[in-house]
Scaffold this active site. Structure first.
Site, short mmCIF file in Angstrom:
data_model
loop_
_atom_site.label_atom_id
_atom_site.label_comp_id
_atom_site.label_asym_id
_atom_site.label_seq_id
_atom_site.Cartn_x
_atom_site.Cartn_y
_atom_site.Cartn_z
N ASP A 47 3.76 -9.55 4.56
CA ASP A 47 2.69 -8.60 4.26
C ASP A 47 1.60 -9.39 3.52
O ASP A 47 1.81 -9.89 2.42
CB ASP A 47 3.22 -7.46 3.39
CG ASP A 47 2.18 -6.35 3.20
OD1 ASP A 47 0.98 -6.68 3.22
OD2 ASP A 47 2.58 -5.19 3.03
N TYR B 242 -8.82 -2.94 3.58
CA TYR B 242 -9.76 -2.42 2.57
C TYR B 242 -9.73 -3.17 1.25
O TYR B 242 -10.43 -2.80 0.33
CB TYR B 242 -9.53 -0.92 2.33
CG TYR B 242 -8.10 -0.52 2.01
CD1 TYR B 242 -7.56 -0.70 0.75
CD2 TYR B 242 -7.29 0.04 3.00
CE1 TYR B 242 -6.26 -0.34 0.48
CE2 TYR B 242 -5.98 0.42 2.74
CZ TYR B 242 -5.47 0.22 1.47
OH TYR B 242 -4.18 0.57 1.20
N LYS B 243 -8.93 -4.23 1.16
CA LYS B 243 -8.88 -4.99 -0.09
C LYS B 243 -9.87 -6.16 0.00
O LYS B 243 -11.07 -5.93 0.04
CB LYS B 243 -7.44 -5.43 -0.36
CG LYS B 243 -6.55 -4.21 -0.65
CD LYS B 243 -5.09 -4.53 -0.79
CE LYS B 243 -4.32 -3.25 -1.14
NZ LYS B 243 -2.89 -3.34 -0.84
N ARG C 223 -4.61 -5.24 -14.40
CA ARG C 223 -4.77 -6.17 -13.29
C ARG C 223 -6.26 -6.38 -13.04
O ARG C 223 -7.00 -5.42 -12.87
CB ARG C 223 -4.09 -5.56 -12.06
CG ARG C 223 -3.94 -6.48 -10.89
CD ARG C 223 -3.14 -5.83 -9.79
NE ARG C 223 -3.87 -4.70 -9.20
CZ ARG C 223 -3.61 -4.21 -7.98
NH1 ARG C 223 -2.65 -4.71 -7.25
NH2 ARG C 223 -4.30 -3.20 -7.50
N PHE D 288 6.01 -4.11 -3.00
CA PHE D 288 5.12 -2.96 -2.99
C PHE D 288 5.87 -1.75 -2.43
O PHE D 288 6.56 -1.86 -1.42
CB PHE D 288 3.88 -3.29 -2.14
CG PHE D 288 2.78 -2.27 -2.27
CD1 PHE D 288 2.01 -2.22 -3.43
CD2 PHE D 288 2.53 -1.37 -1.26
CE1 PHE D 288 1.00 -1.27 -3.55
CE2 PHE D 288 1.53 -0.43 -1.39
CZ PHE D 288 0.75 -0.38 -2.54
#
Ligand SMILES: *Cc1c(COP(=O)(O)O)cnc(C)c1O
Length: 407
Positions: free
Chosen positions: A194, A219-220, A366, A125
């Site tokens: 991560d 927040y995911k 996705r 990422f």
């Protein structure tokens, strides 16, 4: 091929079906992007109202003590610890994932001044790679990026730290934390995982895996709200040796003694920097509580069943897409990525039809599967809508070609 009726039957038999009621989801929308921004827990609306009008509005500064605002980073950290298989006191909520990566990497490079580089995966990422580059520069080191299958061989005695994302944000590929940590430890190298795409998505047992350090996103899958604070984990045995470069007063042992000299707070408290964003923390706590209310084995079993349904229907009805996520459940997270050269306009057309997934450059559609609130019917209908878009070619409408800032 699974019919809509069969998908409905799976929902009726789903032991987690009632958890969807804890979320405020728009009736006309199929939301398959909870891996990017989790849905709103209904409880957060009332909690936010109370936090703003009473705790802040009426009680004002008294709330730091009265409402225990001051201990929220530890309290919510302990709740997240239960989700990721860590112990009380091993997790604290603070800052963003990006900042937490920096805090840990700079502490690790300081511990290993003889090292020459930080190691990570090419195609990790972007924030992880950018932050690692900055942390390496700050320590007079380099960032070394290698392909996924070359990582283990690239770990060397002069590696300061290995930074890996447990579940890859795009492909969905998942590392084995235990094996990765052991391989690095054999060379004396600490690993920072991560967990942004795995906390709340796949079974995690950091203590059992012997994990050293981790960060993750609020927040995911944890449904903490846009820009929710992130978390940071260090195994208890390492905490006393962690000396943060960002020495803020909230990470000091006695912030309200107002002393010139900094003394790191005991345990994870030292990883705090400044005053916590209390409204965001309290919203995050609602998302974490909603996750804790569900059985994690049931969540993972449902994630797999949703994945199986999605990939079966996609192969049947949208064969022009190529699945890039591993089908082996142990080797992936809780989203499915499909490559298609026109993924961008197709995703725009899907969103217009109220099926929300996302696009990851250059060619990936996705679709996130969040078993707390994704239903089997959602998956069935999403593929049905996509098949319609492909058959009618509505995605070719020029309006869908234009790129938005956020994809
Ligand atoms: C989402 C995500 C982040 C988010 O970082 P922020 O600092 O919250 O913007 C970081 N790392 C990974 C792997 C992610 O998927």
């Amino acid at each position: 091929m699974t019919s809509l009726d069969e998908a409905r039957a799976k929902d009726a038999a789903d032991p987690l079906r009632h958890h969807r009621d804890a979320f405020a989801l728009p009736a006309d929308t199929i939301y398959l992007d909870g891996n990017s921004l989790g849905a709103l827990p209904k409880a957060a609306v009332a909690i936010m109202h109370d936090a703003v009008t009473r705790q802040w509005g009426e009680r004002l500064i008294r709330s730091w003590n009265e409402a225990d605002w001051i201990d929220a980073p530890q309290r919510i950290g302990d709740k997240i610890a239960a989700i990721i298989g860590a112990d009380d006191g091993e997790v604290i909520v603070a800052d963003s994932t990006s900042v937490n990566v920096f805090k840990l990497l700079t502490a690790l490079t300081a511990q290993r001044p003889e090292a020459t580089h930080i190691l990570s995966e090419s195609g990790n990422f972007p924030t992880d790679v950018h932050i690692a580059d900055g942390a390496a520069r700050a320590a007079g080191m380099d960032l070394r990026l290698v392909d996924r299958d070359a990582i283990v061989d690239a770990i060397a005695e002069d590696t300061a730290a290995l930074l890996l994302t447990h579940v890859h944000y795009k492909s969905g590929e998942r590392y084995d934390i235990k094996a990765g940590t052991a391989a690095a430890r054999a060379k004396g190298v600490p690993v920072l995982w991560d967990l942004s795409h795995s906390a709340g998505a796949v079974p995690l047992d950091l203590d059992d895996a012997g994990a050293d350090y981790a960060v993750g996103c609020g927040y995911k899958y944890l449904n903490g709200g846009p820009g929710a604070p992130a978390f940071i984990y260090a195994a208890r045995a390492h905490q006393a040796d962690l000396r943060p470069a960002l020495q803020g007063w909230m990470g000091d042992a006695r912030p309200f003694a107002f002393e010139d000299a900094y003394e790191p707070a005991p345990g994870m408290g030292r990883m705090l920097i400044g005053t916590a964003p209390m409204l965001s923390l309290l919203a995050l706590e609602c998302g974490v509580d909603a996750m804790l209310a569900a059985d994690d084995a049931a969540l993972w079993a449902k994630s797999q069943a949703l994945f199986d349904l999605l990939t079966e229907l996609m192969a049947d009805r949208c064969p022009e897409f190529t699945l890039v996520t591993p089908t082996d459940a142990d080797a992936r997270g809780s989203h499915a990525s499909f490559a298609h050269a026109d993924a961008w306009p197709i995703n725009r057309a899907l969103i217009d039809a109220c099926v929300i997934g996302d696009f990851r450059a250059p060619d990936v559609l996705r679709l996130g599967l969040t078993p707390l609130y994704t239903s089997f019917q959602d998956v069935w209908r999403a593929v049905d809508v996509l098949a319609g878009i492909m058959a009618t070619e509505t995605w070719r409408d020029p309006q869908y070609a234009e790129r938005a800032t956020v994809t």
